[in-house]
Design a protein around this motif. Structure first.
Motif, PDB file in Angstrom:
ATOM      1  N   TRP A  11       0.824  -1.206   0.000  1.00 23.01           N
ATOM      2  CA  TRP A  11       0.000   0.000   0.000  1.00 23.01           C
ATOM      3  C   TRP A  11       0.861   1.261   0.000  1.00 23.01           C
ATOM      4  CZ3 TRP A  11      -4.880  -0.067  -1.318  1.00 23.01           C
ATOM      5  CH2 TRP A  11      -5.567   1.141  -1.268  1.00 23.01           C
ATOM      6  N   LYS A  12       1.981   1.215   0.682  1.00 22.13           N
ATOM      7  CA  LYS A  12       2.876   2.378   0.723  1.00 22.13           C
ATOM      8  C   LYS A  12       3.390   2.713  -0.676  1.00 22.13           C
ATOM      9  CE  LYS A  12       6.886   4.221   3.097  1.00 22.13           C
ATOM     10  NZ  LYS A  12       7.897   3.997   4.128  1.00 22.13           N
ATOM     11  N   GLU A  13       3.660   1.693  -1.478  1.00 23.31           N
ATOM     12  CA  GLU A  13       4.088   1.917  -2.863  1.00 23.31           C
ATOM     13  C   GLU A  13       2.908   2.337  -3.737  1.00 23.31           C
ATOM     14  OE1 GLU A  13       6.567  -0.946  -4.871  1.00 23.31           O
ATOM     15  OE2 GLU A  13       7.298  -1.681  -2.936  1.00 23.31           O
ATOM     16  N   HIS A  14       1.754   1.751  -3.495  1.00 24.76           N
ATOM     17  CA  HIS A  14       0.571   1.975  -4.326  1.00 24.76           C
ATOM     18  C   HIS A  14      -0.070   3.345  -4.079  1.00 24.76           C
ATOM     19  CE1 HIS A  14      -3.206   1.273  -6.350  1.00 24.76           C
ATOM     20  NE2 HIS A  14      -3.857   1.445  -5.220  1.00 24.76           N
ATOM     21  N   ALA A  15      -0.272   3.677  -2.832  1.00 23.31           N
ATOM     22  CA  ALA A  15      -0.971   4.920  -2.473  1.00 23.31           C
ATOM     23  C   ALA A  15      -0.327   5.521  -1.223  1.00 23.31           C
ATOM     24  CB  ALA A  15      -2.445   4.638  -2.254  1.00 23.31           C
ATOM     25  N   PRO A  16       0.866   6.093  -1.370  1.00 24.99           N
ATOM     26  CA  PRO A  16       1.627   6.542  -0.201  1.00 24.99           C
ATOM     27  C   PRO A  16       0.959   7.644   0.620  1.00 24.99           C
ATOM     28  CG  PRO A  16       2.653   7.320  -2.218  1.00 24.99           C
ATOM     29  CD  PRO A  16       1.557   6.380  -2.617  1.00 24.99           C
ATOM     30  N   ASP A  17       0.002   8.354   0.049  1.00 19.12           N
ATOM     31  CA  ASP A  17      -0.631   9.455   0.772  1.00 19.12           C
ATOM     32  C   ASP A  17      -1.903   9.053   1.511  1.00 19.12           C
ATOM     33  OD1 ASP A  17       1.371  11.155  -0.093  1.00 19.12           O
ATOM     34  OD2 ASP A  17       0.268  11.713  -1.908  1.00 19.12           O
ATOM     35  N   SER A  18      -2.209   7.755   1.498  1.00 19.15           N
ATOM     36  CA  SER A  18      -3.410   7.317   2.213  1.00 19.15           C
ATOM     37  C   SER A  18      -3.101   6.094   3.067  1.00 19.15           C
ATOM     38  CB  SER A  18      -4.543   7.005   1.229  1.00 19.15           C
ATOM     39  OG  SER A  18      -4.202   5.912   0.415  1.00 19.15           O
ATOM     40  N   LYS A  19      -3.928   5.903   4.068  1.00 21.73           N
ATOM     41  CA  LYS A  19      -3.764   4.771   4.980  1.00 21.73           C
ATOM     42  C   LYS A  19      -4.324   3.506   4.335  1.00 21.73           C
ATOM     43  CE  LYS A  19      -4.842   3.294   9.639  1.00 21.73           C
ATOM     44  NZ  LYS A  19      -5.544   3.578  10.873  1.00 21.73           N
ATOM     45  N   ALA A  20      -3.633   2.401   4.491  1.00 18.63           N
ATOM     46  CA  ALA A  20      -4.087   1.121   3.937  1.00 18.63           C
ATOM     47  C   ALA A  20      -5.395   0.695   4.604  1.00 18.63           C
ATOM     48  CB  ALA A  20      -3.032   0.045   4.144  1.00 18.63           C
ATOM     49  N   PRO A  21      -6.336   0.180   3.830  1.00 16.71           N
ATOM     50  CA  PRO A  21      -7.571  -0.350   4.432  1.00 16.71           C
ATOM     51  C   PRO A  21      -7.253  -1.474   5.423  1.00 16.71           C
ATOM     52  CG  PRO A  21      -7.801  -0.134   2.052  1.00 16.71           C
ATOM     53  CD  PRO A  21      -6.355   0.110   2.369  1.00 16.71           C
ATOM     54  N   ALA A  22      -8.032  -1.549   6.469  1.00 13.50           N
ATOM     55  CA  ALA A  22      -7.832  -2.581   7.493  1.00 13.50           C
ATOM     56  C   ALA A  22      -8.240  -3.944   6.941  1.00 13.50           C
ATOM     57  CB  ALA A  22      -8.644  -2.246   8.735  1.00 13.50           C
TER      58      ALA A  22
END
Length: 101
Positions: A11-22
Motif C-alpha cells: 500500500w505504501k508503494e501503491h498509495a503513499p498518501d493514504s492509509k491502507a484499508p484494514a
C-alpha cells in the motif's frame, strides 16, 4: 498477501498518501495484479477467478488492451486490480486467462 507487513509495504508503494484499508488477516488475504506502465489509456487488468485447491490457490486474471483503431488518450497508465478474499493456505499461482475465452 497474508500479513499486515506485506500489505503495508504494497500500500505504501501503491498509495503513499493514504492509509491502507484494514484487513482481518485471520479471515482474509489480499491478491493483487499489476500490469506495469502502459503508454495509453484503455489498458486494464482484472482478477477474474480464484480457485482454492488442496495445496494451492490459482488466481486467473485477464489483461485488456486497446484495439488498433481505438482512439485513446496518450497518457501513462498503471493498470492494477487488488481484491480481498477468504484466507486460504497453499502456494498462490497467477495464471493469465486464455485471451480466446
Amino acid at each position: 498477501m497474508r500479513s499486515a507487513d506485506e500489505w503495508s509495504a504494497l500500500w505504501k508503494e501503491h498509495a503513499p498518501d493514504s492509509k491502507a484499508p484494514a484487513i482481518d488477516w485471520k479471515q482474509s488475504m489480499v491478491l493483487a495484479v499489476f500490469a506495469g506502465t502502459k503508454p495509453t489509456a484503455a489498458h486494464g487488468v482484472e482478477i477474474s477467478q480464484v480457485d482454492a485447491r488442496e495445496s494451492e490457490v490459482i488466481v486467473t486474471y485477464r489483461v485488456t488492451t486497446p484495439g488498433p483503431s481505438d482512439m485513446v488518450a496518450q497518457v501513462l497508465t498503471f493498470p492494477f486490480h487488488i481484491v480481498r478474499t477468504e484466507a486460504r493456505s497453499g502456494k498462490v499461482i497467477f495464471k493469465l486467462a486464455d485471451p480466446g475465452r
